[in-house]
Motif scaffolding. Sequence first.
Motif, mmCIF file in Angstrom:
data_model
loop_
_atom_site.group_PDB
_atom_site.id
_atom_site.type_symbol
_atom_site.label_atom_id
_atom_site.label_comp_id
_atom_site.label_asym_id
_atom_site.label_seq_id
_atom_site.Cartn_x
_atom_site.Cartn_y
_atom_site.Cartn_z
ATOM 1 N N LEU A 1 -1.317 -1.572 -7.660
ATOM 2 C CA LEU A 1 -1.601 -0.446 -6.771
ATOM 3 C C LEU A 1 -0.896 0.838 -7.228
ATOM 4 C CD1 LEU A 1 -1.730 -2.279 -3.333
ATOM 5 C CD2 LEU A 1 -3.563 -0.886 -4.311
ATOM 6 N N PRO A 2 0.430 0.796 -7.487
ATOM 7 C CA PRO A 2 1.080 2.026 -7.957
ATOM 8 C C PRO A 2 0.792 2.259 -9.442
ATOM 9 C CG PRO A 2 2.695 0.402 -7.149
ATOM 10 C CD PRO A 2 1.394 -0.297 -7.311
ATOM 11 N N LYS A 3 1.103 3.438 -9.906
ATOM 12 C CA LYS A 3 0.886 3.773 -11.321
ATOM 13 C C LYS A 3 2.047 3.311 -12.199
ATOM 14 C CE LYS A 3 -2.988 6.288 -11.307
ATOM 15 N NZ LYS A 3 -4.176 5.739 -11.978
ATOM 16 N N LEU A 4 3.141 2.931 -11.536
ATOM 17 C CA LEU A 4 4.354 2.609 -12.299
ATOM 18 C C LEU A 4 4.717 1.136 -12.134
ATOM 19 C CD1 LEU A 4 6.903 3.473 -13.908
ATOM 20 C CD2 LEU A 4 7.916 4.194 -11.737
ATOM 21 N N HIS A 5 4.857 0.447 -13.263
ATOM 22 C CA HIS A 5 5.223 -0.968 -13.272
ATOM 23 C C HIS A 5 6.462 -1.136 -14.151
ATOM 24 C CE1 HIS A 5 3.876 -5.357 -14.591
ATOM 25 N NE2 HIS A 5 5.056 -5.335 -14.017
ATOM 26 N N GLY B 1 0.173 -3.755 -22.060
ATOM 27 C CA GLY B 1 0.165 -2.303 -21.903
ATOM 28 C C GLY B 1 0.015 -1.901 -20.453
ATOM 29 N N PRO B 2 0.189 -0.596 -20.183
ATOM 30 C CA PRO B 2 0.134 -0.101 -18.800
ATOM 31 C C PRO B 2 -1.283 -0.084 -18.243
ATOM 32 C CG PRO B 2 0.411 1.728 -20.342
ATOM 33 C CD PRO B 2 0.495 0.475 -21.156
ATOM 34 N N ILE B 3 -1.368 0.009 -16.933
ATOM 35 C CA ILE B 3 -2.653 0.153 -16.267
ATOM 36 C C ILE B 3 -3.223 1.528 -16.626
ATOM 37 C CG2 ILE B 3 -1.768 1.198 -14.124
ATOM 38 C CD1 ILE B 3 -3.615 -0.823 -12.615
ATOM 39 N N GLU B 4 -4.541 1.650 -16.569
ATOM 40 C CA GLU B 4 -5.233 2.915 -16.877
ATOM 41 C C GLU B 4 -4.539 4.091 -16.166
ATOM 42 O OE1 GLU B 4 -8.133 2.852 -18.863
ATOM 43 O OE2 GLU B 4 -7.834 5.034 -18.887
ATOM 44 N N GLY B 5 -4.090 5.046 -16.939
ATOM 45 C CA GLY B 5 -3.466 6.240 -16.366
ATOM 46 C C GLY B 5 -2.071 6.012 -15.804
ATOM 47 N N GLY B 6 -1.485 4.841 -16.070
ATOM 48 C CA GLY B 6 -0.171 4.533 -15.507
ATOM 49 C C GLY B 6 0.891 4.321 -16.565
ATOM 50 N N GLU B 7 2.046 3.824 -16.106
ATOM 51 C CA GLU B 7 3.184 3.607 -16.996
ATOM 52 C C GLU B 7 3.676 2.171 -16.868
ATOM 53 O OE1 GLU B 7 6.614 6.494 -17.216
ATOM 54 O OE2 GLU B 7 5.549 7.242 -15.453
ATOM 55 N N LEU B 8 4.073 1.608 -17.993
ATOM 56 C CA LEU B 8 4.686 0.276 -17.987
ATOM 57 C C LEU B 8 6.011 0.341 -18.729
ATOM 58 C CD1 LEU B 8 4.694 -2.842 -17.599
ATOM 59 C CD2 LEU B 8 3.381 -3.010 -19.717
ATOM 60 N N LEU C 1 0.820 -1.217 0.000
ATOM 61 C CA LEU C 1 0.000 0.000 0.000
ATOM 62 C C LEU C 1 0.851 1.264 0.000
ATOM 63 C CD1 LEU C 1 -2.801 -1.263 2.391
ATOM 64 C CD2 LEU C 1 -3.127 -0.556 0.009
ATOM 65 N N SER C 2 2.108 1.146 0.445
ATOM 66 C CA SER C 2 2.945 2.346 0.484
ATOM 67 C C SER C 2 3.932 2.411 -0.686
ATOM 68 C CB SER C 2 3.703 2.425 1.819
ATOM 69 O OG SER C 2 4.588 1.342 1.913
ATOM 70 N N ALA C 3 3.980 1.364 -1.519
ATOM 71 C CA ALA C 3 4.938 1.357 -2.632
ATOM 72 C C ALA C 3 4.522 2.359 -3.708
ATOM 73 C CB ALA C 3 5.037 -0.040 -3.229
ATOM 74 N N GLU C 4 5.525 2.988 -4.282
ATOM 75 C CA GLU C 4 5.253 3.953 -5.356
ATOM 76 C C GLU C 4 5.524 3.370 -6.734
ATOM 77 O OE1 GLU C 4 6.780 7.571 -2.519
ATOM 78 O OE2 GLU C 4 8.097 6.052 -3.380
ATOM 79 N N ALA C 5 6.095 2.177 -6.739
ATOM 80 C CA ALA C 5 6.322 1.481 -8.009
ATOM 81 C C ALA C 5 6.377 -0.011 -7.735
ATOM 82 C CB ALA C 5 7.629 1.941 -8.654
#
Lengths: 452, 208
Positions: free
Chosen positions: A225-229, A270-277, A191-195
């Motif tokens: 959970l994070p936007k960055l994978h 592909g990336p999650i909605e609104g995120g980056e892969l 829950l606290s990870a940013e990537a």
Amino acid sequence: VTHPARAAAFVRDEERAHWHDRALWFVRAKRDRAAAEVPEWEELRERAAMIKQHTLSRLPEYLETFEERATALGAVVHWASDARRHNEIVLEILRSRQVRRVAKSKSMLTEECGLNEHLEANGIEVTDTDLGERIVQMRHEPPSHIVLPAIHIRKEEVGELFHRELGTPEGLADPTSLTEAARQHLREKFLSAEAGITGVNFAIAETGGFVVCTNEGNADLGASLPKLHVACMGIEKLVPRAEDLAPLLRLLARSATGQPITSYTSHFHGPIEGGELHIVLVDNGRSELLASAEFQRSLRCIRCGACMNTCPVYRRSGGHSYDAVVPGPIGSILSPARDEARHASLPYACTLCGSCTDVCPVKIDLHQQLQAWRGRLTERGKVPAARRVAMRLGSAVLRRPRLYALASRMAQLFGMRWAALAGSGRAWARGRAIPGAARRSFRQQFRERRDG
Amino acid sequence: MDDRQAILTALRRARVEAVERPDPAGDWQRFADPSARFAGMLESVGGHCRTVADCAALPDALAGLPVWRDAARIVSSLAEVPGRGRAVDPADPHAAADVDVAVVPGEFAVAENGAVWVVDTSVAHRVLLFLAQHVVLVVPAGEIVDNMHDAYARLSFDTRGFGCFTSGPSKTADIEQALVIGAHGPRSLTVFLTGDGDSTTRSPRTAA
């Protein structure tokens, strides 16, 4: 330090060594039951081997197709020639987005590249989220197995570790309670990870997507959970088309742990909605291995670990005795390719029994490749002098029938111990009783039967 | 030379034994009763399988589950199954951390290994499949394929998206090979098969 020296330390604790042996044999037995349950098991192995071999034979074009498709889906594809470049690329992605905390799922590639150390040295907190990996991370040691990273650790030791690190009650050693404690700890980390950083089990050239298999769901939590994978993969992980995954996935979990399939087999396109892969394609010695006619087949490996579970040497010497990212039979082929001098003892951590070859889901001729390594190491003088002399002696005797007859006569007269004392035979004589020589040799018996 | 070029050049230099890509067709494992096989495999991996006549029967069937009675927050993608508590905001997945039960339609099931194919468009946010304490999947009994080969024959991946073969709850055996259900993800997985296996049974609808 050689494999025998490390193994000696492991087997000193006899009770633990037996426990380790049994734990892995238990997994091997589960694999056998799962394999027997599939009538077309051998056909699947055949197909899987062909799919991987075919892909290797056209790797550049499949990589380019994958890059094109993945990019079209919105992913960013990076290429890294070696571990250093891989680590730089991942650090740069995280840094430019001010990431301080990362949840990472299992990836032998990032182990191979030493990614955690690199990120930590640059102020980024990396939490390994596979339970076994989290345990070894807390102990500041590498995994001892590629599928079961903490297979060498007793539950009491996990209890002590969690008592110290997570504040569980002293003496708590029940796997269910310990797993529950890890669950609470790791859910906080997720829950606290940013990537999220994940490995890749298979990537699909035609679709530009990739597949990650876990039982815990940790890769999915970390990557959703994070936007960055960031997904890190060796360039050998490709298959041409999605349907090629069918035989491979039917084999993977059954070979690894005897499960029909992992709890979660996630397909990322592909990336999650609104995120980056970001997908990092890593060579790090693989193209060199592919150029070797003898050892290129080892690149088919899907990292199931079946060769380790069945290996009589691995089971009795422990993963850490290999001092390699990937231990066991497949590791003993891959590691010397990476650093011949450092890993020269590994191709000898093998009885050439061939059990690994029998269970390999992608039909790598493991024991033959290990034997080929021995030949190469001998040619290059990377073998201890005592063994070279013993081998030369053995070869001299075996090539001369009269000398051989004399030697076996000596063994009959003076006992086998005499033979076992020489050269590399000594290691085999340690810890076991050498049987006596037959009173009448095969030759004598043959002569008697022929003439009588 | 950049890394991409260096890798591709090195790979092109390698001489690799060429093998044809095998035809995916084969005489693969089939089951006389795919539903029974699916249920058996799912139970063997720690999941639960239930059968209901149709989606309208789900609320009553769910009410019988202990996790349902105790749940404070339930999110459902099925029109037939009402949620409980706050809905999940797709823009704030972290706020889904206290979801007790997620009810999600599965696309189809695989008899061979007890897996259900689930896609992210069936759910407010894909993390629910992994973050909820308990997951309930709803699959028409007519939508069960025999094996993974048939599964991939049904799938296409030409757009951005996420899909997962889900087989059982989150689990681990990383401590002394002792199987523990409920690692970091769902503590339970229950699959409801709806209908009688007739493939004309309608698929579960996604709530608007």
